[in-house]
Design a protein around this motif. Structure first.
Motif, PDB file in Angstrom:
ATOM      1  N   GLU A  94       0.824  -1.068  -0.152  1.00 31.32           N
ATOM      2  CA  GLU A  94       0.070  -0.062   0.033  1.00 31.32           C
ATOM      3  C   GLU A  94       0.856   1.348  -0.151  1.00 31.32           C
ATOM      4  O   GLU A  94       0.629   2.053  -0.619  1.00 31.32           O
TER       5      GLU A  94
ATOM      6  N   SER B 176      -3.437   1.992  -6.805  1.00 25.78           N
ATOM      7  CA  SER B 176      -3.980   1.183  -5.850  1.00 25.78           C
ATOM      8  C   SER B 176      -3.265  -0.043  -5.759  1.00 25.78           C
ATOM      9  O   SER B 176      -2.571  -0.499  -6.500  1.00 25.78           O
ATOM     10  N   ARG B 177      -3.680  -0.444  -4.485  1.00 28.13           N
ATOM     11  CA  ARG B 177      -2.379  -1.801  -3.888  1.00 28.13           C
ATOM     12  C   ARG B 177      -3.005  -2.978  -4.835  1.00 28.13           C
ATOM     13  O   ARG B 177      -2.074  -3.805  -5.480  1.00 28.13           O
ATOM     14  N   SER B 178      -4.424  -3.022  -5.221  1.00 26.73           N
ATOM     15  CA  SER B 178      -4.829  -4.097  -6.153  1.00 26.73           C
ATOM     16  C   SER B 178      -4.395  -4.113  -7.661  1.00 26.73           C
ATOM     17  O   SER B 178      -3.993  -5.057  -8.187  1.00 26.73           O
ATOM     18  N   THR B 179      -4.150  -2.726  -7.841  1.00 25.68           N
ATOM     19  CA  THR B 179      -3.730  -2.366  -9.432  1.00 25.68           C
ATOM     20  C   THR B 179      -2.149  -2.955  -9.461  1.00 25.68           C
ATOM     21  O   THR B 179      -1.757  -3.430 -10.217  1.00 25.68           O
TER      22      THR B 179
ATOM     23  N   GLY C  89       2.183   1.754  -3.435  1.00 29.13           N
ATOM     24  CA  GLY C  89       1.035   2.176  -4.394  1.00 29.13           C
ATOM     25  C   GLY C  89       0.902   3.463  -4.236  1.00 29.13           C
ATOM     26  O   GLY C  89       0.610   4.098  -5.282  1.00 29.13           O
TER      27      GLY C  89
END
Length: 340
Positions: A249, A258-261, A252
């Motif tokens: 995070e 974002s962390r997910s991206t 990111g």
């Protein structure tokens, strides 16, 4: 739409606040940046916001001598990779010109190095002419430059001229450290005699510099979304680890995704966040063990480990050896190679 360049708050919140004993959360809230908790200080800010933080920290500092105190502590304190540009160089002029290339990694200031007749002159100013640099921040940069040079030369180098746009009290505050009374000038500058400009550095380390330069270029390029995401992550980690930040995070936020991206794009490149983090830490650990005299606890801190034992466990997993044994084996190999 044009976006203003942004800069890491690491030197303000993680270094200066800690050294001065200022609560970083209080500083950020007072500066109007309360949404940036200390744990999110890797989020980047504009030049105006950065200078607002500095001015606020100046007001909150419990020390009247905060500029020279902070300057000496920064120079002798935490491992900050950007300063290797200076210490690895063969001499003062070479080191300062290298440092000038990467100065923006430390904040929204420009450093110029040039010849003024026979003198070597350094000037510091804001990256944005519309947003002036606080005079005391200019004074700090003079102190840090002189202190780093003295450490690299093992010599009490004193400038022959200096100046910044500060009051009499502010100029007297750093005069004793510089060894000269700075004049009142619009530019924050310091100038050195020709013999000092070519003075050899006892800390010269050409092999370390080759590695450091590559990482610093990655740090500068971390905001370039055309680079492979793994390279951008490594560049961000080199910047964030001295502040104790290693989370996906955190990275990111620094990269503006974002962390997910971040994790998805790393998977698309056939790797993972943990793999990039481990590889970055391993490469830096080996570099510091073989090319510097940093102690294991200093390396652990630079790589954002909780303590030296945690670092040693990771290092043994990577190499099968403790940091001490690895350094000893490298030293023996070097001696054997020289005798052969």
């Amino acid at each position: 739409m044009n976006q203003s360049p942004t800069y890491s708050l690491f030197m303000a919140t993680e270094v200066a606040c800690r050294i001065l004993g200022v609560d970083p959360q209080v500083m950020l809230e007072t500066a109007g940046l309360g949404e940036l908790t200390p744990g999110r200080s890797e989020a980047r800010v504009t030049a105006q916001q950065y200078f607002d933080c500095w001015n606020t920290m100046e007001v909150l500092s419990p020390r009247p001598d905060y500029v020279p105190y902070l300057g000496v502590a920064i120079s002798r304190g935490p491992v900050i990779p950007v300063f290797f540009t200076l210490s690895c160089a063969p001499d003062m002029e070479t080191g300062l010109r290298r440092l000038a290339q990467f100065k923006s990694l430390l904040g929204p200031t420009v450093m110029r190095v040039f010849r003024d007749g026979d003198l070597l002159r350094l000037e510091y100013e804001s990256v944005d002419a519309r947003v002036p640099m606080p005079p005391s921040l200019g004074a700090l940069q003079l102190v840090v430059a002189v202190e780093n040079i003295r450490g690299a030369t093992a010599h009490l180098v004193c400038p022959v001229a200096a100046g910044f746009d500060g009051s009499d009290e502010e100029r007297h505050m750093i005069a004793g450290h510089l060894g000269i009374m700075p004049e009142r000038s619009q530019a924050a500058y310091v100038a050195f005699a020709p013999e000092d400009a070519k003075r050899r550095f006892i800390s010269e380390n050409a092999t370390l510099w080759a590695d450091v330069e590559a990482d610093l270029k990655l740090q500068l390029a971390a905001q370039n979304d055309r680079l492979p995401i793994a390279d951008r992550v490594r560049g961000a980690l080199v910047d964030l680890m001295p502040a104790g930040r290693t989370g996906a995070e955190d990275v990111g936020l620094a990269l503006g995704i974002s962390r997910s991206t971040l994790q998805r794009r790393l998977r698309e490149e056939g790797t993972s966040y943990q793999e990039v983090l481990d590889a970055t830490r391993r490469d830096l650990a080996i570099r510091y063990l073989t090319k510097t005299s940093l102690r294991a606890d200093e390396i652990a801190n630079a790589l954002a480990y909780r303590d030296a034992n945690s670092f040693s466990r990771s290092f043994r997993k990577w190499t099968g050896l403790s940091p001490f044994a690895f350094r000893q084996a490298d030293n023996e190999s070097s001696v054997s190679g020289e005798s052969g």
